[in-house]
Write a protein that holds these residues in place. Structure first.
Motif, PDB file in Angstrom:
ATOM      1  N   GLN A 192       0.729  -1.387   0.165  1.00  0.00           N
ATOM      2  CA  GLN A 192      -0.096  -0.266   0.003  1.00  0.00           C
ATOM      3  C   GLN A 192       1.163   1.153  -0.081  1.00  0.00           C
ATOM      4  OE1 GLN A 192      -2.053  -0.489   3.810  1.00  0.00           O
ATOM      5  NE2 GLN A 192      -4.036  -2.444   2.580  1.00  0.00           N
ATOM      6  N   LYS A 237       0.886   3.992  -2.776  1.00  0.00           N
ATOM      7  CA  LYS A 237       1.431   5.385  -2.419  1.00  0.00           C
ATOM      8  C   LYS A 237       2.207   6.737  -3.188  1.00  0.00           C
ATOM      9  CE  LYS A 237      -0.761   9.672  -0.289  1.00  0.00           C
ATOM     10  NZ  LYS A 237      -1.685  10.182  -1.880  1.00  0.00           N
ATOM     11  N   ALA A 267      -6.958  12.956  -7.035  1.00  0.00           N
ATOM     12  CA  ALA A 267      -6.831  11.765  -6.534  1.00  0.00           C
ATOM     13  C   ALA A 267      -7.169  12.282  -4.324  1.00  0.00           C
ATOM     14  CB  ALA A 267      -5.747  11.650  -6.549  1.00  0.00           C
ATOM     15  N   VAL A 277      -7.268   2.314  -3.548  1.00  0.00           N
ATOM     16  CA  VAL A 277      -8.369   2.053  -2.201  1.00  0.00           C
ATOM     17  C   VAL A 277      -8.093   1.783  -1.172  1.00  0.00           C
ATOM     18  CG1 VAL A 277     -10.331   4.444  -0.864  1.00  0.00           C
ATOM     19  CG2 VAL A 277     -10.296   4.402  -3.840  1.00  0.00           C
ATOM     20  N   LEU A 285     -17.106   1.600  -0.276  1.00  0.00           N
ATOM     21  CA  LEU A 285     -15.613   0.657  -1.308  1.00  0.00           C
ATOM     22  C   LEU A 285     -17.187  -0.578  -2.172  1.00  0.00           C
ATOM     23  CD1 LEU A 285     -12.969   0.936   0.702  1.00  0.00           C
ATOM     24  CD2 LEU A 285     -13.451   2.770  -1.108  1.00  0.00           C
TER      25      LEU A 285
END
Length: 200
Positions: free
Chosen positions: A125, A129, A146, A191, A171
């Motif tokens: 993750q 990013k 974003a 996400v 989500l």
């Protein structure tokens, strides 16, 4: 670790596999196998060749890791998609998977594998990013859409569970929707969210 669905959600177990076995968690904890699972989630059923092109890894390596994932029941073959006997298609078995530390508490090997899988997930993750931040200047209109957000809340464990249910339901709804027939170009969007006790 919650992969897709919150604990108190009415749809929590709908298509989501609860994992308690060390072998399954160990398979998930491998960075490349984790990436294969993501690619199948984004692209749907795929061959080892298409996964090789997607990931930049050799077909033989992809095939090996698909076999490992199949052996623990995370992926399965889709023979009806094959055009000949040599072609092998693969798909995810479950819509998602989840595990909790309390489920693994009685099995030290599974608990260690679960911690490793959670660590790999967090690492990936953060890497995503950072890659976005390093390349966002060339992202065009995506650079304006974003987002990142964070909040400090005062909650009980039950309230945190309720909050996670609400966020994941949103989500899940967006993930499951049928894309409008409007000729708009859509790209995969990643996400992620974490909620846990902490101090400033």
């Amino acid at each position: 670790m919650e992969a897709d669905t919150p604990r108190n959600s009415p749809s929590r177990d709908h298509g989501v596999r609860r994992i308690t076995e060390a072998a399954v968690l160990s398979a998930i904890a491998h960075p490349f196998r984790n990436r294969i699972l993501d690619a199948l989630k984004v692209d749907g059923p795929s061959t080892a060749s298409s996964l090789s092109k997607r990931t930049g890894q050799a077909v033989g390596s992809v095939s090996h890791h698909l076999k490992v994932l199949a052996d623990v029941g995370l992926v399965e073959e889709v023979p009806e998609l094959a055009r000949d006997r040599r072609e092998r298609w693969w798909r995810l078995v479950s819509a998602g998977f989840r595990w909790s530390r309390s489920d693994l508490a009685g099995d030290p090997v599974a608990a260690e594998a679960g911690a490793a899988a959670e660590s790999i997930s967090l690492t990936r993750q953060v890497e995503r990013k950072r890659a976005w931040m390093d390349n966002s200047e060339a992202a065009g209109q995506w650079g304006d859409t974003a987002f990142a957000t964070q909040q400090w809340l005062h909650l009980t464990p039950g309230e945190l569970d309720e909050l996670s249910a609400e966020i994941i339901e949103v989500l899940t709804r967006w993930s499951a929707r049928a894309a409008p027939d409007d000729d708009a170009e859509r790209e995969p969007v990643f996400v992620f969210a974490h909620g846990f006790p902490s101090q400033p």
